[in-house]
Every structure is written in C-alpha cells, then in structure tokens.
Design an enzyme around this catalytic site. Structure first.
Site, short mmCIF file in Angstrom:
data_model
loop_
_atom_site.label_atom_id
_atom_site.label_comp_id
_atom_site.label_asym_id
_atom_site.label_seq_id
_atom_site.Cartn_x
_atom_site.Cartn_y
_atom_site.Cartn_z
CG ASP A 81 -6.62 4.40 -4.64
OD1 ASP A 81 -6.19 4.07 -6.03
OD2 ASP A 81 -7.20 3.84 -4.00
CD GLU A 92 -3.17 -0.82 -0.03
OE1 GLU A 92 -3.14 0.32 -0.57
OE2 GLU A 92 -4.04 -1.45 -0.21
#
Length: 136
Positions: A41, A29
C-alpha cells in the site's frame, strides 16, 4: 483493561476511540474487519485488521510480539490504534470524534487536518451502519 465485544468474535481494546468507530475503520481497512495479512500500500506493507504499517506500530508503542502478528490480532491491533490516537490525536488537536480519529489513522501524524484524508472519511461513511458515526 477490559475489552468490549461489538460483534461476535471482535474484541476491541478500550480507549478514546469508540468501539463503533473502531468497527467502521476496521471494516473499511480490511474489507469487513478480517485478519487479511499484509499487502503493499503506497510503497510499503500494511497488515491486518486496520492495515497497520510498521512505523505506525512503532509509534503506537510496539504492542504484542511483533508488528505482523499484532496487526492480525483484533485486540492487539485495536490497542495499537487506541495508543496511536492517545499519542497523536491529542498532540495535533484533532477533533476527538470518529472523523478526527479515522483521518488521523489514514493520514498519520496530523492527518486529521489534511485534505487528502477527506476521501477516507467519505468512504467510511458509506459503510452500512457507519454514516454519521460520532462517538457511539
């Protein structure tokens, strides 16, 4: 609850997701398990070590002072992941292993059963030390 340090400076919260699995998810991540702040995102902000979105933070019980500061604190953000899995992985009968948890983290509620989260699991498996991670 006591935290477990898997690498120097990384104190993950305990829970159903193994420390090794949390480390692998964190590395994927945030590009090496770092507090990288927030970035866009898929149309909304994702923040911190585990790239946690605000609805995810709300679903995990709003630990810490606020969403962004929790996301950038390793213990708070890993506690959020643990609480999210306690809430959703069991409810949706996800496999209670690293693959199930990683795919649920990536895909949201019931994400562990979605084919769109398979790519995430494949990427996690390519991280050095993460291939074949199950529980340990």
């Amino acid at each position: 609850m006591e935290t477990v340090s898997v690498e120097e400076g990384l104190d993950f919260a305990p829970g159903m997701v193994s420390q090794k699995c949390l480390l692998c998810m964190c590395k994927l991540e945030s590009g090496g398990c770092k507090p990288i702040g927030c970035r866009m995102d898929v149309g909304s902000l994702s923040c911190g070590y585990f790239q946690i979105k605000q609805p995810y933070w709300i679903d995990c019980g709003k630990p810490g002072k606020d969403w962004k500061s929790c996301s950038n604190d390793i213990n708070c953000s890993s506690k959020c992941v643990q609480q999210y899995m306690k809430r959703y992985a069991t409810h949706y009968r996800c496999p209670l292993n690293c693959e199930g948890f990683a795919r649920e983290h990536n895909g949201g509620p019931n994400g562990c059963h979605s084919s769109r989260t398979l790519k995430y699991w494949e990427l996690l498996q390519k991280i050095p030390g993460c291939k074949g991670v199950k529980f340990s």
